[in-house]
Design an enzyme around this catalytic site. Structure first.
Site, PDB file in Angstrom:
ATOM      1  N   ASP A 162       8.090   7.422  28.760  1.00 26.11           N
ATOM      2  CA  ASP A 162       7.181   6.287  28.822  1.00 26.11           C
ATOM      3  C   ASP A 162       7.998   5.114  29.371  1.00 26.11           C
ATOM      4  O   ASP A 162       9.221   5.214  29.570  1.00 26.11           O
ATOM      5  CB  ASP A 162       6.619   5.995  27.430  1.00 26.11           C
ATOM      6  CG  ASP A 162       5.306   5.216  27.476  1.00 26.11           C
ATOM      7  OD1 ASP A 162       4.965   4.669  28.543  1.00 26.11           O
ATOM      8  OD2 ASP A 162       4.624   5.152  26.437  1.00 26.11           O
ATOM      9  N   HIS A 198       4.985  -1.022  22.216  1.00 23.66           N
ATOM     10  CA  HIS A 198       5.453  -2.041  23.148  1.00 23.66           C
ATOM     11  C   HIS A 198       6.287  -3.098  22.418  1.00 23.66           C
ATOM     12  O   HIS A 198       7.112  -3.775  23.028  1.00 23.66           O
ATOM     13  CB  HIS A 198       4.277  -2.726  23.837  1.00 23.66           C
ATOM     14  CG  HIS A 198       3.534  -1.846  24.789  1.00 23.66           C
ATOM     15  ND1 HIS A 198       2.551  -0.978  24.388  1.00 23.66           N
ATOM     16  CD2 HIS A 198       3.654  -1.690  26.134  1.00 23.66           C
ATOM     17  CE1 HIS A 198       2.079  -0.322  25.438  1.00 23.66           C
ATOM     18  NE2 HIS A 198       2.734  -0.738  26.508  1.00 23.66           N
TER      19      HIS A 198
END
Length: 358
Positions: A254, A184
């Site tokens: 993703d 992230h």
């Protein structure tokens, strides 16, 4: 309405804004994903899914991240609590059949919450191996420490979801467990040799017939190079995911907003599609500083940027998307109260007496 576009988009709140209604009518995304900001109650979520279906003229496939533990969008008190997937590993080690039954029940119970609200796809299970000395981004989200453990339990997870009318998404191909940093925030680079990486690939082979799968935003020195994440690697997608693993289902990225991918959202999406991903997943979850996006206008701008570069589904992409749609909403009989009681019995260590449909 025209064929859907190759993207899965999100919304900013509990109901659609006027701007979101216009965008969905214009774009017709293949799927939608619900973040926690859009989940207040079962009745509200059902109304939200129905409002999207009314605009698109079809039961647009709704996704959610509902693994249990740290990763779940549906939270108490409106929805029941579910433990982290790794919770079931000690039970599996003591009694493999009881452990498999518990994982099946966990996912069957999740499906029993999702399906009545019109959520027919769950971004689960994580098929990544637990590597204790790596970043905790996977950690207790893993089902096991070895390929053999994860292979068995991932199959049980997919069966539990499927029996409840919900399609699972295997993730994160070709394996996220060796990440040393949080994808992230930055792109992890797996520097392990080919033999080690093959351990992470192995459980994906066991569930290669899953309807949908998700790429990892990781680079693998043994598979391509140290600068290209799997999501953008034509070599990894075609030679490893499609050929070596043998996965022929719908392949999504993703979340496009994760900072492991460089460039703006449009370029990230374009590179993923050119590399061989079928569908772009964008959650509009984080801004450039890692904070949750709450401004509906910001969410709308991000969704528009992604959708505008995504083509309409066609050819193999369309075939795989249609197969994913067809795999949902086939619900087998199940008693939630009995299932929850049985799961609690298994977790408490009571002697197993298998009653679940595994």
């Amino acid at each position: 309405m025209s064929l859907p576009k190759a993207c899965i988009l999100s919304v900013s709140g509990h109901t659609l804004t006027d701007g979101e209604r216009k965008l969905l009518s214009r774009v017709n995304p293949w799927g939608m994903i619900l973040m926690g900001r859009s989940c207040q109650s079962p009745e509200q979520v059902k109304a939200l899914t129905q409002s999207v279906w009314d605009i698109t003229g079809r039961k647009t496939l709704f996704f959610i991240d509902q693994e249990g533990g740290r990763v779940r969008r549906l939270r108490p008190p409106a929805w029941p609590e579910f433990p982290a997937p790794l919770t079931y590993l000690p039970l599996y080690k003591r009694d493999p059949e009881a452990g498999r039954e518990a994982v099946w029940l966990h996912h069957r119970l999740i499906a029993a919450e999702l399906e009545p609200m019109g959520i027919f796809a769950d971004c689960a299970p994580a098929v990544d191996l637990l590597h204790p000395h790596m970043h905790k981004i996977i950690g207790d989200r893993a089902l096991g420490e070895t390929a053999a453990q994860v292979s068995v339990l991932a199959k049980a997870a997919l069966e539990g979801l499927s029996d409840g009318g919900v399609a699972g998404v295997i993730k994160h191909m070709p394996g996220h467990g060796r990440a040393e940093v949080d994808s992230h925030e930055t792109m992890p680079v797996v520097r392990a040799d080919r033999a080690a990486v093959e351990e992470d690939i192995a459980p994906f082979k066991a569930v290669r017939h899953a309807t949908m799968g998700m790429t990892a935003h990781l680079a693998y020195r043994a598979l391509d190079d140290e600068t290209t994440p799997a999501t953008h690697s034509r070599k990894i997608i075609h030679e490893v995911i499609r050929k070596e693993i043998g996965f022929d289902g719908l392949l999504m990225t993703d979340d496009l907003g994760m900072k492991a991918l460089g460039g703006d959202l449009a370029s990230r999406a374009t590179r993923a599609l050119e590399a061989g991903c079928d569908v772009i997943l964008h959650c509009s979850g984080l801004d450039a500083w890692g904070k949750v996006l709450r401004d509906p206008d910001m969410v709308l701008r991000e969704m528009s940027e992604v959708a505008d570069v995504c083509p309409q589904l066609s050819g193999e992409q369309l075939r795989r998307a249609q197969a994913a749609d067809a795999a949902t909403a086939h619900v087998k009989p199940f008693d939630k109260a009995e299932g929850r009681a049985r799961l609690e019995q298994l977790l408490s260590g009571s002697p197993p007496s298998s009653t679940a449909g595994v």
